[in-house]
Design an enzyme around this catalytic site. Sequence first.
Site, short mmCIF file in Angstrom:
data_model
loop_
_atom_site.label_atom_id
_atom_site.label_comp_id
_atom_site.label_asym_id
_atom_site.label_seq_id
_atom_site.Cartn_x
_atom_site.Cartn_y
_atom_site.Cartn_z
N PRO A 139 -5.51 -9.80 1.60
CA PRO A 139 -4.16 -9.47 1.14
C PRO A 139 -3.38 -8.73 2.24
O PRO A 139 -3.93 -7.86 2.91
CB PRO A 139 -4.40 -8.55 -0.06
N GLU A 140 -2.14 -9.13 2.42
CA GLU A 140 -1.26 -8.51 3.42
C GLU A 140 -0.13 -7.78 2.69
O GLU A 140 -0.15 -7.65 1.48
CB GLU A 140 -0.73 -9.59 4.37
#
Length: 275
Positions: free
Chosen positions: A2-3
């Site tokens: 996840p960014e």
Amino acid sequence: MPELPEVETVVRGLRPALSGRVITGVWLDWPNCLVFPPVEDFAAQIAGQAIRHLWRRGKYILADLDSATLIIHLKMTGRLYVVPDAAHNEGDRWVHFRFQLDNAHQLRFSDARKFGRVYLTPDPGLVIGRLGPEPLADDFTLDRFVERLAGRRGALKPLLLDQAFVAGIGNIYADEALFRAGLPPRREADSLNTDEQARLYDSIRAALATGIDHEGASVNWYRKPDGTPGESQEHFYVYGRTGQPCLRCGTPIERLIIGGRSTHICPACQPPHSG
Ligand SMILES: [Zn+2]
């Protein structure tokens, strides 16, 4: 992993369920994920503290409590969700932390690969102090970006992944930003002209903002706190589109390995000597 857009979506999804709640206890079965405090102190330190504010910095999720901050990094496979005590969730088979709330609900941290990290500290700077600026913040101006670019050696792709340069960008949105900017990932950071610097700045912000608008990319493990996938992956220009036609020019998207990371480009829209 996840960014920024995925983590921002998680924070926004959790905020209504967590704001003002009191953590009454914690259960965990994988203390290796807990960086500090020592596991024998963790439950006693967190019990009884109210969640005052939930926010994001880079890829970190932070819950400001009465006298400390709970910090979680999802890493590869982390998921967070709030459910009633007795509820079963598809992520439960990988749950390693359960934070008991005062309203018969639990915040659960599910993490199949166990790379996630949990911290509890009165000084969040110990964890987030070395992060670069938030790319979507108002004070992250083009001038500030150009200042940070000055004198930076090396290729653009690894620079964008450097959390001390700018926080929150990972492999997906680095590729998307470079495509939007029309810049090849191996381009030297200190070789950009003024126009290219501005294009890269705008492209970073546009790629991340678009990712948030579509509530993150569910290309692998990421799910929103309600269990549903994000839709950002349906709006990618290059990431994961190897061999498919470029949406701008029709040239097949290529996949390269740069700095050990899978990288997606349009060789026509991002020529080696563009600009
Ligand atoms: Zn193209």
